[in-house]
Design an enzyme around this catalytic site. Structure first.
Site, PDB file in Angstrom:
ATOM      1  N   CYS B  50     -14.821  11.580  23.600  1.00 24.13           N
ATOM      2  CA  CYS B  50     -13.417  11.944  23.699  1.00 24.13           C
ATOM      3  C   CYS B  50     -13.239  13.441  23.840  1.00 24.13           C
ATOM      4  CB  CYS B  50     -12.610  11.380  22.537  1.00 24.13           C
ATOM      5  SG  CYS B  50     -13.195  11.908  20.941  1.00 24.13           S
ATOM      6  N   ASN B  51     -14.282  14.208  23.630  1.00 29.84           N
ATOM      7  CA  ASN B  51     -14.134  15.659  23.771  1.00 29.84           C
ATOM      8  C   ASN B  51     -14.886  16.259  24.948  1.00 29.84           C
ATOM      9  OD1 ASN B  51     -12.413  16.089  21.676  1.00 29.84           O
ATOM     10  ND2 ASN B  51     -14.047  16.295  20.170  1.00 29.84           N
ATOM     11  N   GLY B 189      -7.454   1.561  14.350  1.00 27.49           N
ATOM     12  CA  GLY B 189      -8.672   1.697  15.128  1.00 27.49           C
ATOM     13  C   GLY B 189      -9.807   2.168  14.241  1.00 27.49           C
ATOM     14  N   ALA B 190     -10.996   1.739  14.592  1.00 27.99           N
ATOM     15  CA  ALA B 190     -12.147   2.144  13.807  1.00 27.99           C
ATOM     16  C   ALA B 190     -12.898   3.209  14.581  1.00 27.99           C
ATOM     17  CB  ALA B 190     -13.045   0.950  13.543  1.00 27.99           C
ATOM     18  N   GLU B 192     -16.113   6.550  13.820  1.00 22.79           N
ATOM     19  CA  GLU B 192     -16.618   7.440  12.783  1.00 22.79           C
ATOM     20  C   GLU B 192     -15.592   8.470  12.391  1.00 22.79           C
ATOM     21  OE1 GLU B 192     -20.627   8.966  13.085  1.00 22.79           O
ATOM     22  OE2 GLU B 192     -21.034   7.399  14.527  1.00 22.79           O
ATOM     23  N   SER B 194     -12.239   8.352  12.446  1.00 23.62           N
ATOM     24  CA  SER B 194     -11.149   7.915  11.582  1.00 23.62           C
ATOM     25  C   SER B 194     -11.686   7.545  10.203  1.00 23.62           C
ATOM     26  CB  SER B 194     -10.386   6.749  12.210  1.00 23.62           C
ATOM     27  OG  SER B 194     -11.218   5.648  12.363  1.00 23.62           O
TER      28      SER B 194
END
Lengths: 271, 422
Positions: B50-51, B189-190, B192, B194
């Site tokens: 996501c980054n 949502g799961a 790492e 969160s």
């Protein structure tokens, strides 16, 4: 003799205001802590001044317009200090202490002499009326400070500008709570003050209400606060809207407090 | 050496662009295939989190490969050339290796020291291996990067004080609510990230914890771990008003929370403040939600700004990590430069001669009875056995090296004969 305490209080208010502003500038909590104690000592000197005046003249210490300003400063500082015991909102002092100081400056213009009270005003009801109303107004002033600070902090958080400045400001929830408590207390006191005043007016002027400009503006401000309180309690207004409305209502109150005394011919005039 | 690393991360590209690229990159395997279809590329690795979106490649022709890789990203991100030149970074050779090491060690992460990235690199590597996209060079770089990550983790304090997104979130929550104790938290949502955030918040004695997930079973499992309550995904709008803090990190392509849902929740909450944290890419919460009164919406880029102000204290640890990475890049380069035919032949011979000397020294006791001539004959015999054994491999290596395909053989020999462990 008592005027010395007034002057000392004035200087110490200035010191605490400078201290609080310095703590905002340096973003150091310790500076604000010290300033709180300085403000407390200013409040203590100021209290001594009122006590001495009361004993010396044996009458209500809040008669003239200038005395009202000084009492306003005293009430604001006192209420803020009481809040300070319960919540971690030191930075609110940076708003309160300069206001207290400026009120004191305005009051000092005509404080040295004693005002002899005309016979018509020599009533306990007048003293109660003035003290209730001015304390209520001081609470509104504090609610306004909290509201203004809320809007600043909210703006910072909404615009994601979380800097060290937003760190020294109190949290939104705390500010909203102070705003809420001040509004409730202030509204009760102002309402009582108005009632006491009109009871006294009936005994002197023969009617409860004179539609004098000062009374009219105060009533307008009272309605504004009534609406705000209704929205808060019944409609669940919180945060942004409540804070903004507090500022508007206070503007109306300021007109009734200051402008009517200066601009209009009013029967409700202090000596 | 023709190692290329091209990509964009949270520092160079705004969220919108990363989102666009990430959205079109749902299926890693196809993208890997597309990258491997570029004729100049011998080995490739495709990393999308996501980054960041990055491609690591070993190419025969650097410039040609870069041009085609740019086209690849250009095409998928639907980017203009101007946008792209601003967002993309390109590293060659040792700089590419250093970049990968920094990423694996979580120094380049938005939240420095966060543990997620290493797992993501391992996943990307596994995908590449399964599709035969990696070879000697990338395998070595990747395995080396895992080692670097481990070293940085154990030798510096970066991981400990992972001043994480969750930490920034806790700080913000304090600014909004004053005290976090007793505030209800909802995780949607799961992942790492969160889970990390949840752990951070629970340590502050929050109130109730609710967990929602598209897969209900997963939500139930997480709820057990966190002593929380699992919520059916479809029931979310019904339960939103019960919580003060929401953390979303789903992989959903659309918005999970929309302005009407939040407005309804705020009404039911009687305007009590609501703090929303969106750490998903693509975003889970419609940005328009941030406009609603008494709602505070922070996405992953907003949190970045706050994390930055905490960075100073960790600079020292980061410097330590950079030193480790410098050392490891040097080690890698040493390994790489040894991947030539001549040095390999020399070290192979040296190793064998060392063995002969060692064995003769060991046998010196019974060899005392022999004459000098006999001793010399034994040595000559041993040497000629070694020469015979080595003759075919060395000839083979020399032949392969003529058309530049000796690398796997060299790597294999160095590995099998243990030429690199000294």
């Amino acid at each position: 003799m008592d005027i010395i305490f007034f002057r000392v209080a004035l200087v110490v208010y200035l010191l605490s205001a400078l201290g609080y502003l310095g703590s905002l500038y340096t973003r150091r909590v310790l500076v604000a802590k010290v300033s709180t104690w300085v403000l407390f000592s200013a409040f203590a000197f100021h209290t001594v001044f009122f006590a001495m005046r009361c004993i010396k003249t044996g009458q209500n210490p809040v008669v003239s317009f200038h005395e009202m300003l000084s009492f306003f400063a005293w009430a604001m500082a006192g209420i803020y200090l009481a809040f300070q015991l319960k919540t971690k909102t030191r930075v609110l002092g940076a708003f309160v202490s300069p206001v207290s100081f400026l009120l004191m400056i305005a009051a000092s213009k005509d404080m040295a002499g004693y005002v002899s009270i005309p016979a018509a005003l020599q009533s306990n009801l007048v003293a109660i009326h003035v003290i209730l109303a001015v304390t209520g107004e001081a609470l509104f002033a504090l609610a306004t400070c909290a509201g203004a600070m809320y809007l600043i902090q909210e703006g910072l958080l909404k615009n994601k500008k979380v800097s060290s400045f937003s760190k020294v400001l109190p949290s939104l929830t705390d500010l909203d709570r102070i705003n809420h408590i001040c509004l409730m207390l202030g509204f009760s006191l102002l309402t009582l003050g108005i009632l006491v005043g009109s009871i006294w007016a009936r005994s002197v002027w023969g009617s409860l209400w004179q539609w004098d400009p000062k009374q009219t503006w105060t009533l307008a401000a009272w309605f504004a606060y009534a609406v705000l309180l209704h929205q808060r309690l019944a409609m669940g207004w919180k945060g942004h809207k409540a804070a903004l409305f507090t500022l508007l209502a206070f503007a109306a109150l300021l007109i009734s407090l200051v402008l009517t005394s200066l601009l209009f011919v009013t029967a409700h005039r202090f000596i | 050496m023709n190692i290329i690393l091209i990509g964009m991360n949270h520092k160079t590209a705004p969220l919108e662009i990363r989102e666009r690229l990430y959205l079109s990159c749902g299926d890693d395997v196809n993208h890997l295939a597309e990258i491997m279809n570029i004729p100049e590329i011998k080995e490739g690795l495709y990393l999308a989190t996501c980054n960041r979106v990055e491609v690591l490649a070993n190419a025969t022709d650097g410039e040609g490969a870069v041009a085609r890789l740019r086209d690849f990203i250009f095409h998928h991100g639907n980017l203009s050339a101007e946008e792209m030149s601003k967002c993309l970074y390109l590293h060659h050779d040792h700089e590419a290796v250093r970049h990968l090491f920094r990423v694996a060690a979580s120094i380049d992460s938005m939240v420095m020291g966060e543990p997620q990235i290493l797992g993501q690199i391992k996943d990307a590597f596994r995908t590449a291996v399964e599709h035969n996209a990696t070879g000697v060079i990338l395998n070595k770089i990747l395995h080396h990067s895992f080692r670097v990550a481990k070293r940085v983790r154990s030798e510096t304090g970066i991981a400990n004080n992972a001043v994480s997104v969750s930490f920034a979130a806790v700080e913000l929550a304090k600014k909004i609510f004053g005290v976090i104790e007793g505030r209800n938290v909802l995780l949607i949502g799961a992942g790492e990230m969160s889970e990390l955030a949840a752990k951070h918040l629970i340590s502050r004695r929050v109130g109730k914890i609710f967990i929602a997930n598209r897969t209900y079973a997963r939500a139930v499992k997480m709820a057990e771990d966190f002593h929380g309550t699992a919520i059916e995904f479809d029931m979310l709008p019904e339960r939103l008003h019960e919580v003060d803090i929401v953390i979303t990190s789903t992989g959903a392509p659309g918005y999970v929370l929309t302005p009407p849902m939040i407005e309804a929740a705020i009404r039911r909450r009687k305007n009590r403040l609501l703090f929303l944290i969106d750490i998903a890419v693509p975003r889970d919460i419609d940005p328009a939600v941030g406009e609603i009164d008494n709602v505070y919406l922070y996405n992953i880029d907003d949190l970045q700004g706050i994390v930055d102000s905490n960075l100073k204290s960790r600079k020292k640890e980061a410097e330590k990590a950079e030193t480790i990475i410098d050392e490891e890049v040097t080690k890698y380069l040493e390994w790489y430069s040894a991947l030539e035919v001549v040095p390999t032949i020399i070290s192979l011979r040296e190793k064998m001669e060392g063995i002969i000397r060692g064995e003769i020294a060991k046998s010196s006791a019974w060899m005392e009875n022999l004459t000098e001539d006999e001793k010399r004959n034994i040595e000559i015999m041993a040497n000629s056995i070694i020469n015979k054994v080595l003759h075919d491999p060395i000839t083979g290596l020399k032949e392969e090296s003529k058309d530049n395909s000796a690398l796997p053989y060299i790597a294999a020999i160095r590995r099998l004969f243990g030429l690199d462990d000294k």
